[in-house]
Design a protein around this motif. Structure first.
Motif, PDB file in Angstrom:
ATOM      1  N   GLN A   7     -29.659   8.191  13.803  1.00 15.21           N
ATOM      2  CA  GLN A   7     -30.212   6.848  13.705  1.00 15.21           C
ATOM      3  C   GLN A   7     -30.912   6.679  12.362  1.00 15.21           C
ATOM      4  O   GLN A   7     -31.874   7.390  12.060  1.00 15.21           O
ATOM      5  CB  GLN A   7     -31.217   6.599  14.834  1.00 15.21           C
ATOM      6  CG  GLN A   7     -31.980   5.294  14.715  1.00 15.21           C
ATOM      7  CD  GLN A   7     -31.070   4.072  14.718  1.00 15.21           C
ATOM      8  OE1 GLN A   7     -30.136   3.983  15.518  1.00 15.21           O
ATOM      9  NE2 GLN A   7     -31.311   3.127  13.812  1.00 15.21           N
ATOM     10  N   PRO A   8     -30.453   5.724  11.530  1.00 13.61           N
ATOM     11  CA  PRO A   8     -31.195   5.430  10.294  1.00 13.61           C
ATOM     12  C   PRO A   8     -32.583   4.891  10.627  1.00 13.61           C
ATOM     13  O   PRO A   8     -32.752   4.098  11.559  1.00 13.61           O
ATOM     14  CB  PRO A   8     -30.328   4.364   9.615  1.00 13.61           C
ATOM     15  CG  PRO A   8     -28.973   4.528  10.225  1.00 13.61           C
ATOM     16  CD  PRO A   8     -29.214   4.949  11.639  1.00 13.61           C
ATOM     17  N   VAL A   9     -33.580   5.336   9.879  1.00 10.99           N
ATOM     18  CA  VAL A   9     -34.956   4.899  10.120  1.00 10.99           C
ATOM     19  C   VAL A   9     -35.572   4.413   8.814  1.00 10.99           C
ATOM     20  O   VAL A   9     -35.151   4.792   7.726  1.00 10.99           O
ATOM     21  CB  VAL A   9     -35.814   6.036  10.724  1.00 10.99           C
ATOM     22  CG1 VAL A   9     -35.322   6.391  12.117  1.00 10.99           C
ATOM     23  CG2 VAL A   9     -35.815   7.266   9.815  1.00 10.99           C
ATOM     24  N   ASN A  10     -36.591   3.569   8.966  1.00  5.98           N
ATOM     25  CA  ASN A  10     -37.297   3.027   7.817  1.00  5.98           C
ATOM     26  C   ASN A  10     -38.790   3.048   8.090  1.00  5.98           C
ATOM     27  O   ASN A  10     -39.232   3.048   9.243  1.00  5.98           O
ATOM     28  CB  ASN A  10     -36.858   1.588   7.522  1.00  5.98           C
ATOM     29  CG  ASN A  10     -35.412   1.507   7.066  1.00  5.98           C
ATOM     30  OD1 ASN A  10     -35.095   1.924   5.958  1.00  5.98           O
ATOM     31  ND2 ASN A  10     -34.548   0.982   7.920  1.00  5.98           N
ATOM     32  N   GLY A  11     -39.545   3.052   7.017  1.00  3.10           N
ATOM     33  CA  GLY A  11     -40.992   2.995   7.152  1.00  3.10           C
ATOM     34  C   GLY A  11     -41.641   2.946   5.784  1.00  3.10           C
ATOM     35  O   GLY A  11     -41.079   3.427   4.798  1.00  3.10           O
ATOM     36  N   ASP A  56     -41.818   1.040  13.095  1.00  2.00           N
ATOM     37  CA  ASP A  56     -42.312   1.674  11.868  1.00  2.00           C
ATOM     38  C   ASP A  56     -42.207   3.181  12.033  1.00  2.00           C
ATOM     39  O   ASP A  56     -42.835   3.755  12.931  1.00  2.00           O
ATOM     40  CB  ASP A  56     -43.779   1.290  11.620  1.00  2.00           C
ATOM     41  CG  ASP A  56     -43.952  -0.197  11.383  1.00  2.00           C
ATOM     42  OD1 ASP A  56     -43.052  -0.809  10.790  1.00  2.00           O
ATOM     43  OD2 ASP A  56     -44.999  -0.737  11.805  1.00  2.00           O
ATOM     44  N   CYS A  57     -41.427   3.812  11.191  1.00  2.00           N
ATOM     45  CA  CYS A  57     -41.255   5.262  11.265  1.00  2.00           C
ATOM     46  C   CYS A  57     -41.961   5.918  10.077  1.00  2.00           C
ATOM     47  O   CYS A  57     -41.914   5.407   8.950  1.00  2.00           O
ATOM     48  CB  CYS A  57     -39.776   5.632  11.275  1.00  2.00           C
ATOM     49  SG  CYS A  57     -38.931   5.086  12.789  1.00  2.00           S
ATOM     50  N   ILE A  58     -42.610   7.017  10.361  1.00  2.00           N
ATOM     51  CA  ILE A  58     -43.320   7.777   9.331  1.00  2.00           C
ATOM     52  C   ILE A  58     -42.366   8.863   8.850  1.00  2.00           C
ATOM     53  O   ILE A  58     -41.953   9.735   9.636  1.00  2.00           O
ATOM     54  CB  ILE A  58     -44.620   8.374   9.901  1.00  2.00           C
ATOM     55  CG1 ILE A  58     -45.523   7.245  10.422  1.00  2.00           C
ATOM     56  CG2 ILE A  58     -45.336   9.210   8.850  1.00  2.00           C
ATOM     57  CD1 ILE A  58     -46.654   7.731  11.307  1.00  2.00           C
ATOM     58  N   ILE A  59     -42.015   8.840   7.598  1.00  2.00           N
ATOM     59  CA  ILE A  59     -40.939   9.682   7.071  1.00  2.00           C
ATOM     60  C   ILE A  59     -41.501  10.970   6.482  1.00  2.00           C
ATOM     61  O   ILE A  59     -42.346  10.936   5.579  1.00  2.00           O
ATOM     62  CB  ILE A  59     -40.138   8.934   5.983  1.00  2.00           C
ATOM     63  CG1 ILE A  59     -39.705   7.549   6.475  1.00  2.00           C
ATOM     64  CG2 ILE A  59     -38.944   9.766   5.538  1.00  2.00           C
ATOM     65  CD1 ILE A  59     -38.790   7.566   7.672  1.00  2.00           C
ATOM     66  N   GLN A  88     -31.616   4.027  19.489  1.00  2.00           N
ATOM     67  CA  GLN A  88     -31.231   2.901  18.631  1.00  2.00           C
ATOM     68  C   GLN A  88     -32.387   1.926  18.407  1.00  2.00           C
ATOM     69  O   GLN A  88     -32.404   1.205  17.406  1.00  2.00           O
ATOM     70  CB  GLN A  88     -30.034   2.172  19.237  1.00  2.00           C
ATOM     71  CG  GLN A  88     -28.738   2.974  19.173  1.00  2.00           C
ATOM     72  CD  GLN A  88     -27.569   2.248  19.815  1.00  2.00           C
ATOM     73  OE1 GLN A  88     -27.742   1.494  20.764  1.00  2.00           O
ATOM     74  NE2 GLN A  88     -26.371   2.477  19.289  1.00  2.00           N
ATOM     75  N   GLN A  89     -33.357   1.904  19.325  1.00  2.00           N
ATOM     76  CA  GLN A  89     -34.497   0.998  19.194  1.00  2.00           C
ATOM     77  C   GLN A  89     -35.442   1.408  18.061  1.00  2.00           C
ATOM     78  O   GLN A  89     -36.327   0.637  17.679  1.00  2.00           O
ATOM     79  CB  GLN A  89     -35.257   0.921  20.522  1.00  2.00           C
ATOM     80  CG  GLN A  89     -34.450   0.281  21.633  1.00  2.00           C
ATOM     81  CD  GLN A  89     -35.172   0.313  22.965  1.00  2.00           C
ATOM     82  OE1 GLN A  89     -36.188   0.999  23.133  1.00  2.00           O
ATOM     83  NE2 GLN A  89     -34.646  -0.430  23.940  1.00  2.00           N
TER      84      GLN A  89
END
Length: 302
Positions: A212-216, A188-191, A182-183
């Motif tokens: 887990q939804p991620v963004n970057g 910053d996630c690399i998609i 969850q953290q």
């Protein structure tokens, strides 16, 4: 044999869309292609194509006949090949489709070794991340990574493909090491947009499957570029270990969230359904099964 020639021409015309292209595929002339189709229509007593000056369109009965006869021809050719090569070294052309990154980094060497071992086999390999139509595009087999879905194709599993999270020591020192999936919302996630659902990363939390939804700000349709960005300290990447293995060994990146593994995918060899698998294709598939058996080289040393 004339009927076989007619049927082969029908399949070629259906798959290429024109007499000219079909004639080129089978090494004959446009006129001969037209004659073979006309002869087949006379023998069957039906119209297989509607012809005009602008277009060549298959009739419903033509399409239905094509769907049946292409499978019969595939079985005939495979049986003929199996009998002819049963006491001989395998020979002939094998058309293969393979993913770009896996093909370039992990498949190339086994194929080169195979080519040395079987000089009678011609390899025609197309590297593409799109899902090809194995039958319609004339491939003997396709290598695909993922979860096997319902398909008319036959499949043989070559190995498991593990997916892990990684980041560079510099990034983790600056942003902290996530201890729970969850953290990731705070990182910053690399998609990698090649994944089926690139903005939701799946995990196994105990016996529960979670996402887990991620963004970057960095989005790439190539796992190797995602790896380079992670090594540069630009974020956390979700990568197959066959891409990340070398960088993990060199400590340019480190694995994360080992307590919450991502679902394992599979590497499969897919091929058209036939009662008799061509000797050349069977030989290659058997070789690849052995090549990817045991502890995989990209899983070692980290």
């Amino acid at each position: 044999m004339e009927r076989l020639d007619c049927d082969r021409m029908l399949v070629a015309v259906m798959e290429t869309g024109s007499f000219t292209a079909a004639a080129q595929r089978l090494g004959t002339s446009h006129g001969q292609a037209s004659k073979l189709i006309s002869r087949l229509e006379r023998e069957l007593g039906v119209q297989l194509f509607r012809r005009s000056t602008r277009a060549l369109t298959a009739t419903d009965v033509g399409l239905a006949y094509y769907e049946k006869v292409r499978l019969l021809l595939a079985e005939y050719d495979a049986l003929n090949d199996s009998v002819r090569n049963s006491s001989q070294s395998p020979s002939g052309r094998v058309r293969i489709s393979a993913p770009v990154t896996f093909g370039a980094t992990r498949l190339a060497q086994p194929l080169i070794d195979f080519a040395r071992l079987y000089p009678g086999i011609e390899l025609d390999v197309s590297f593409a991340d799109r899902v090809v139509n194995v039958v319609d595009e004339g491939f003997d087999l396709a290598l695909r990574i993922g979860k096997l879905e319902d398909s008319s194709l036959m499949a043989r599993k070559l190995c498991d493909i593990r997916i892990i999270l990684v980041a560079s020591p510099d990034y983790l020192q600056a942003r902290g090491v996530p201890q729970h999936w969850q953290q990731l919302a705070d990182h910053d996630c690399i998609i990698d947009t090649n994944f089926r659902d690139p903005y939701r990363w799946p995990f196994l939390d105990g016996e529960q499957h979670v996402q887990q939804p991620v963004n970057g700000r960095l989005k790439f349709s190539n796992a190797e570029v995602c790896l380079q960005a992670a090594c540069a300290g630009l974020g956390i990447a979700c990568l197959p270990t066959f891409v990340a293995g070398d960088a993990l060994r060199s400590k340019a990146i480190v694995p994360l969230l080992a307590a919450y593994p991502l679902p394992t995918l599979g590497l499969f060899a897919l091929y058209p359904p036939a009662k008799y698998l061509a000797h050349k294709s069977r030989t290659l598939i058997d070789y690849l099964v052995e090549a990817f058996a045991g502890e995989l080289v990209w899983e070692q040393g980290w």
